[in-house]
Design a protein around this motif. Structure first.
Motif, PDB file in Angstrom:
ATOM      1  N   MET A   1      61.880 -37.750  98.458  1.00  0.00           N
ATOM      2  CA  MET A   1      61.532 -36.445  97.919  1.00  0.00           C
ATOM      3  C   MET A   1      60.330 -36.646  97.011  1.00  0.00           C
ATOM      4  SD  MET A   1      63.921 -33.557  96.065  1.00  0.00           S
ATOM      5  CE  MET A   1      64.365 -34.535  94.637  1.00  0.00           C
ATOM      6  N   GLU A   2      59.202 -36.015  97.354  1.00  0.00           N
ATOM      7  CA  GLU A   2      57.958 -36.313  96.670  1.00  0.00           C
ATOM      8  C   GLU A   2      57.796 -35.571  95.346  1.00  0.00           C
ATOM      9  OE1 GLU A   2      56.644 -38.767  97.767  1.00  0.00           O
ATOM     10  OE2 GLU A   2      57.289 -38.850  99.841  1.00  0.00           O
ATOM     11  N   SER A   3      58.568 -34.516  95.133  1.00  0.00           N
ATOM     12  CA  SER A   3      58.470 -33.786  93.871  1.00  0.00           C
ATOM     13  C   SER A   3      59.819 -33.161  93.550  1.00  0.00           C
ATOM     14  CB  SER A   3      57.393 -32.701  93.937  1.00  0.00           C
ATOM     15  OG  SER A   3      57.732 -31.710  94.883  1.00  0.00           O
ATOM     16  N   MET A   4      59.982 -32.800  92.284  1.00  0.00           N
ATOM     17  CA  MET A   4      61.216 -32.154  91.863  1.00  0.00           C
ATOM     18  C   MET A   4      61.341 -30.784  92.519  1.00  0.00           C
ATOM     19  SD  MET A   4      62.866 -34.105  89.726  1.00  0.00           S
ATOM     20  CE  MET A   4      63.848 -33.051  88.663  1.00  0.00           C
ATOM     21  N   PRO A   5      62.564 -30.303  92.707  1.00  0.00           N
ATOM     22  CA  PRO A   5      62.748 -28.950  93.251  1.00  0.00           C
ATOM     23  C   PRO A   5      62.144 -27.898  92.312  1.00  0.00           C
ATOM     24  CG  PRO A   5      64.797 -30.198  93.302  1.00  0.00           C
ATOM     25  CD  PRO A   5      63.841 -30.989  92.470  1.00  0.00           C
ATOM     26  N   ARG A   6      61.956 -26.707  92.845  1.00  0.00           N
ATOM     27  CA  ARG A   6      61.433 -25.581  92.061  1.00  0.00           C
ATOM     28  C   ARG A   6      62.488 -24.484  92.006  1.00  0.00           C
ATOM     29  NH1 ARG A   6      55.719 -25.440  91.103  1.00  0.00           N
ATOM     30  NH2 ARG A   6      54.719 -27.338  91.918  1.00  0.00           N
ATOM     31  N   PHE A   7      62.532 -23.805  90.855  1.00  0.00           N
ATOM     32  CA  PHE A   7      63.586 -22.819  90.622  1.00  0.00           C
ATOM     33  C   PHE A   7      63.093 -21.490  90.048  1.00  0.00           C
ATOM     34  CE2 PHE A   7      65.245 -27.123  89.877  1.00  0.00           C
ATOM     35  CZ  PHE A   7      66.292 -27.165  90.784  1.00  0.00           C
ATOM     36  N   LEU A   8      62.031 -21.516  89.258  1.00  0.00           N
ATOM     37  CA  LEU A   8      61.672 -20.354  88.446  1.00  0.00           C
ATOM     38  C   LEU A   8      60.682 -19.426  89.144  1.00  0.00           C
ATOM     39  CD1 LEU A   8      61.139 -22.120  84.991  1.00  0.00           C
ATOM     40  CD2 LEU A   8      63.209 -20.978  85.836  1.00  0.00           C
ATOM     41  N   PRO A   9      60.767 -18.126  88.872  1.00  0.00           N
ATOM     42  CA  PRO A   9      59.720 -17.204  89.345  1.00  0.00           C
ATOM     43  C   PRO A   9      58.365 -17.592  88.756  1.00  0.00           C
ATOM     44  CG  PRO A   9      61.642 -15.991  88.540  1.00  0.00           C
ATOM     45  CD  PRO A   9      61.842 -17.429  88.140  1.00  0.00           C
ATOM     46  N   ASP A  10      57.290 -17.291  89.484  1.00  0.00           N
ATOM     47  CA  ASP A  10      55.954 -17.689  89.052  1.00  0.00           C
ATOM     48  C   ASP A  10      55.518 -17.023  87.753  1.00  0.00           C
ATOM     49  OD1 ASP A  10      55.692 -19.366  91.226  1.00  0.00           O
ATOM     50  OD2 ASP A  10      54.670 -17.860  92.463  1.00  0.00           O
ATOM     51  N   ASP A  11      56.122 -15.881  87.423  1.00  0.00           N
ATOM     52  CA  ASP A  11      55.641 -15.139  86.253  1.00  0.00           C
ATOM     53  C   ASP A  11      56.305 -15.579  84.952  1.00  0.00           C
ATOM     54  OD1 ASP A  11      58.164 -14.140  86.697  1.00  0.00           O
ATOM     55  OD2 ASP A  11      57.580 -12.030  86.806  1.00  0.00           O
ATOM     56  N   ILE A  12      57.102 -16.649  84.990  1.00  0.00           N
ATOM     57  CA  ILE A  12      57.764 -17.122  83.778  1.00  0.00           C
ATOM     58  C   ILE A  12      56.779 -17.898  82.907  1.00  0.00           C
ATOM     59  CG2 ILE A  12      59.526 -18.693  82.876  1.00  0.00           C
ATOM     60  CD1 ILE A  12      60.713 -16.155  83.909  1.00  0.00           C
ATOM     61  N   GLY A  13      56.726 -17.545  81.614  1.00  0.00           N
ATOM     62  CA  GLY A  13      55.857 -18.230  80.660  1.00  0.00           C
ATOM     63  C   GLY A  13      55.407 -17.266  79.586  1.00  0.00           C
ATOM     64  N   ILE A  14      55.449 -17.712  78.342  1.00  0.00           N
ATOM     65  CA  ILE A  14      55.015 -16.862  77.235  1.00  0.00           C
ATOM     66  C   ILE A  14      53.493 -16.867  77.179  1.00  0.00           C
ATOM     67  CG2 ILE A  14      55.032 -16.559  74.727  1.00  0.00           C
ATOM     68  CD1 ILE A  14      57.770 -17.842  74.656  1.00  0.00           C
ATOM     69  N   GLY A  15      52.891 -15.704  77.361  1.00  0.00           N
ATOM     70  CA  GLY A  15      51.440 -15.599  77.283  1.00  0.00           C
ATOM     71  C   GLY A  15      50.740 -15.996  78.563  1.00  0.00           C
TER      72      GLY A  15
END
Length: 291
Positions: free
Chosen positions: A163-177
């Motif tokens: 597995m070349e990278s960790m799995p992804r879970f979050l929507p792209d719009d997550i992040g403060i600012g």
């Protein structure tokens, strides 16, 4: 399928204790990874059985056994097999041994505390070698592949997953600012892996061929779970993002640390009820035989 991993190696120093100061339990994460990927693992071991023949697999070496996901899947698939489970982490080997006893297969598991990166320990001839999310942790994977080639009987198989990278879970719009928190976490993790895990992302088919193997099967194992997630997948997201928090927090901006801390605070209530929480993970898998 640990697997690691994330992916994640076990026969070569991948584990450094089960519980990290930031609260994630690697054993729990690996067990949840196994649950989320169970159908893919069953399909892959089924293909191994098609190529090998169930009756032909009696002696299995699990190179980086961890919690035993691969070992137990192979014991189910090959009822006459015995697995030598190799790992550097004595705690993981204890967990595997206890699990084998609970499932009534203790007599079919031989735990072996060893660092395969320094040379494959004496296992005797093998019908099948299993290496899941372990090869990229080896200091000299070409030497390890040569050792595997030497231990496999003629017609034996090497089954390998990376597995070349960790799995992804979050929507792209997550992040403060600034949206894209998870992408920034992955970028930091990838930079660290490039420094500390130089073999991750190798051209494994080329390395297999150079070691004298013929690749019989090559495939991607894709996990793509859309919301709403079943409970085990939610727990998997929680455990994996805790690992991210432990690994990259010091290099994150204050705003991104705040976002992660909010998601993981108070028994992860925010994360567990986050709209759009999903699971996306791809692993590459090969089945090869000595040429």
């Amino acid at each position: 399928m640990a697997h690691e991993h994330h992916h994640h190696g076990h026969g070569h120093g991948r584990h450094h204790g089960h519980e990290h100061g930031d609260g994630y339990d690697l054993t729990e994460m690996l067990l949840l990874d196994a649950e989320v990927t169970a159908t893919h693992l069953a399909a892959f071991t089924g293909r191994i059985a098609e190529l090998a023949g169930e009756a032909a697999v009696r002696r299995v070496v699990d190179l980086g056994s961890g919690t035993g996901t691969g070992a137990f899947a192979l014991l189910r698939r090959f009822p006459g097999a015995v697995v030598t489970a190799i790992d550097t982490d004595e705690g993981m080997l204890r967990h595997l041994t206890e699990s084998a006893a609970r499932h009534g297969v203790a007599d079919r598991v031989r735990p072996l505390h060893a660092d395969a990166g320094g040379g494959l320990p004496e296992t005797g001839e093998a019908d099948l070698v299993w290496a899941s999310s372990s090869m990229h942790h080896m200091s000299d994977p070409d030497r390890v592949l040569a050792d595997i080639h030497a231990v496999l009987r003629p017609g034996g198989l090497l089954a390998m997953i990376e597995m070349e990278s960790m799995p992804r879970f979050l929507p792209d719009d997550i992040g403060i600012g600034a949206p894209g928190l998870e992408a920034r976490c992955h970028a930091l993790a990838d930079a660290a892996k490039a420094e500390h895990l130089p073999h991750m992302g190798s051209d494994w088919p080329a390395r297999l061929r150079a070691a004298g193997f013929t690749v019989l099967d090559s495939r991607d194992l894709v996990v793509d779970l859309a919301p709403p997630l079943p409970a085990p997948a939610v727990r998997y997201a929680v455990a994996t993002l805790k690992r991210f928090r432990a690994a990259v927090a010091e290099r994150l901006s204050a705003e991104d640390r705040e976002t992660l801390d909010t998601l993981l605070a108070k028994d992860e209530h925010v994360l567990r009820h986050l709209p759009g929480l999903s699971v996306h993970s791809t692993r590459s898998a090969w089945i090869a035989t000595p040429a």
